[in-house]
Design an enzyme around this catalytic site. Structure first.
Site, PDB file in Angstrom:
ATOM      1  N   GLY A   3       0.594   2.441 -10.000  1.00 21.61           N
ATOM      2  CA  GLY A   3       1.925   1.996 -10.404  1.00 21.61           C
ATOM      3  C   GLY A   3       3.022   2.992 -10.078  1.00 21.61           C
TER       4      GLY A   3
ATOM      5  N   ARG B  94       3.098  -4.254  -2.468  1.00 21.01           N
ATOM      6  CA  ARG B  94       2.180  -3.589  -1.545  1.00 21.01           C
ATOM      7  C   ARG B  94       0.779  -4.152  -1.726  1.00 21.01           C
ATOM      8  NH1 ARG B  94       4.007   1.877  -3.495  1.00 21.01           N
ATOM      9  NH2 ARG B  94       5.931   0.729  -3.721  1.00 21.01           N
TER      10      ARG B  94
ATOM     11  N   ASP C  92      -2.133   1.561  -1.815  1.00 21.71           N
ATOM     12  CA  ASP C  92      -0.943   1.480  -2.660  1.00 21.71           C
ATOM     13  C   ASP C  92       0.310   1.917  -1.913  1.00 21.71           C
ATOM     14  OD1 ASP C  92      -2.625   3.957  -3.182  1.00 21.71           O
ATOM     15  OD2 ASP C  92      -0.695   4.660  -3.906  1.00 21.71           O
ATOM     16  N   ASN C  93       0.160   2.452  -0.708  1.00 19.51           N
ATOM     17  CA  ASN C  93       1.307   2.845   0.112  1.00 19.51           C
ATOM     18  C   ASN C  93       1.495   1.941   1.326  1.00 19.51           C
ATOM     19  OD1 ASN C  93       1.905   5.040  -1.540  1.00 19.51           O
ATOM     20  ND2 ASN C  93       0.627   6.443  -0.377  1.00 19.51           N
TER      21      ASN C  93
END
Length: 514
Positions: free
Chosen positions: A99, A199, A268-269
């Protein structure tokens, strides 16, 4: 800014206290930027973002009201600030809930051109997703993110944008290289923008926790707002996955075309819109080295320059798994995934053909391109300036060893025994020989795609060191140069931005610390 579409579409975490916790059943939590103790001041603004995207005048963007907004001090009345819940695979392993640990979404703005942008602060303090961190970012990492976002945009690489970076005399402790030598650093905040911050990890956390209804809702939202041509498709989720596969291949080929390595290619990126987000320990190569790793924390070289295409496949595989509960045909999804390699290879060849000024296709192009890269690697030739210098000198002069004194990168290539053979094959492929007009056309095409200036680590480091002495002139000057990377600039030349990097540049290290 108008009422948030995100708030219209999604329920928000009912817990409003700002403490670190596991969150379930929602994709956003309400937060508020943590107040600064000291008055913030402006490091730099991107006038293109401020005037062309946010419709603000220069005077407004330099006012204290804007600075307070960009620092999270002044929030637009009646707006609700959000932090986003997502998960992700980090360095290949499932990391659970991650998060927005130091980022908050301020709201959305639709500009005069009808473009909708989400505004986000990075470094504004603790959120429910901060884990063990304080939610702050420091000046060095904020300057790098600010400059990189704008540099990539002007290079033609899909990216989030950065409107401003502000700094405060508030201090936080950081162990930059995780070596037991922490020091106090100034807090800074970047105001950044993207069409969406969703994402791959946004979907992974929902699939992992069996939140199928919410997973479907998020994917429907993304399709409805960003892939509108897929809305009425019979198999829209499969079509969506296919589109993301293609766009991801395109993005990574563009990274490689400018010698860029992201450094932390975790799921997550990786944006669902296939734009570059979350600039941490990134790097633009100096010498061409396929094993180039910009992140000192990446001991195994998982996210090296040459591994980025494979990492793209890994991340897309995780996206496919996240979509499995709603996908119309998982077997077809696997077929789409396996097409990624062919798509990427085609995009890679296309972009490097353009870098060499080749207008059409030939079955021997891959060998020609790979041979040049091999010679560059063997001679430690500079990636950026090899292509740029090849675009600025006639091929006749290159073959005749009549290089200008400033062609330092090509002179490095001349030391390789296979260089002249490669030049002959290149000239034959481009059908140049001694045709001056054709050669001028080649050079013009190449100069349109081969930058003379990229954000090298030493350039960023020099600007950061000056900024840490409260002198922001070099940050601002560097930003101006990076706005026109394909045009020769007297200021940039005098600063050595196209010269051989200084000796100390090879010793620079960049980590995940922010």
């Amino acid at each position: 800014m108008e009422r948030s579409i995100l708030l219209q579409e999604f329920d928000v975490d009912k817990e409003t206290r700002n403490y670190v916790r596991q969150v379930h059943g929602v994709v956003f939590s309400k937060v508020h930027p943590v107040p600064l103790k000291y008055k913030p001041y402006l490091v730099a603004i991107s006038r293109g973002v401020v005037t062309e995207i946010l419709d603000l005048s220069d005077a407004v963007s330099e006012s204290q009201v804007f600075i307070d907004f960009a620092a999270g001090i002044k929030i637009i009345p009646n707006s609700i600030v959000l932090s986003h819940r997502y998960g992700g695979h980090q360095f290949g392993d499932w990391a659970g809930q991650l998060g927005d640990g130091r980022a908050v979404i301020l709201g959305e703005y639709t500009n005069r051109m009808g473009e909708r942008w989400e505004l986000q602060l990075k470094g504004s303090g603790r959120t429910p997703y901060s884990r063990h961190g304080d939610g702050r970012a420091v000046l060095r990492s904020s300057v790098r993110e600010f400059l990189a976002s704008e540099a990539m945009f002007h290079l033609g690489v899909p990216t989030s944008r950065a409107a401003s970076v502000v700094v405060s005399d508030d201090l936080v402790w950081r162990d930059q290289f995780y070596d037991g030598h922490p020091k106090e650093e100034k807090v800074a905040i970047v105001l950044r923008l993207a069409k969406s911050w969703f994402r791959i990890g946004s979907l992974e956390i929902l699939e992992h926790n069996s939140e199928e209804a919410l997973l479907r809702k998020v994917v429907d939202f993304v399709i409805d707002h960003y892939f509108k041509d897929l809305v009425n498709k019979t198999r829209k989720y499969l079509s969506f996955f296919s589109r993301v596969v293609s766009m991801t291949a395109d993005l990574i080929s563009k990274w490689q075309s400018v010698g860029f390595a992201h450094g932390v290619c975790n799921t997550d990126n990786f944006s669902l819109l296939s734009v570059t987000i979350d600039y941490g320990p990134f790097g633009f190569m100096d010498d061409f080295n396929p094993d180039f790793v910009p992140n000192t924390s990446d001991d195994e070289g998982r996210y090296s320059y040459k591994n980025q295409p494979n990492v793209g496949f890994f991340n897309l595989e995780k996206l496919l798994q996240a979509l499995k509960p709603i996908l119309e045909d998982y077997n077809e999804g696997e077929k789409v995934l396996w097409n990624y390699t062919d798509i990427f290879n085609q995009r890679f060849l296309d972009v490097f053909r353009r870098k060499l000024g080749l207008l059409n296709e030939d079955e021997n192009d891959e060998m020609l391109i790979r041979s040049l890269l091999w010679i560059m690697s063997a001679t430690h030739a500079d990636f950026t300036m090899t292509f740029r210098e090849l675009s600025e000198v006639s091929l006749y002069d290159v073959q005749s060893n009549r290089l200008p004194r400033e062609s330092w990168a090509l002179k490095q290539l001349q030391t390789h025994k296979n260089w002249r053979d490669w030049l002959a094959r290149y000239a034959d492929r481009a059908r140049l020989y001694s045709d001056t007009d054709v050669d001028k056309g080649r050079r013009k095409l190449m100069q349109e795609v081969n930058p003379r200036y990229v954000l090298r680590n030493w350039m960023a480091e020099s600007a950061i060191q000056t900024a840490e002495r409260n002198d922001f002139s070099e940050v601002r000057q560097l930003l101006e140069v990076l706005k026109s990377p394909f045009t020769k600039q007297e200021v940039a030349e005098n600063l050595g931005y196209s010269s051989q990097p200084p000796g100390w540049a090879s010793h620079l290290r960049v980590s995940c610390s922010s």
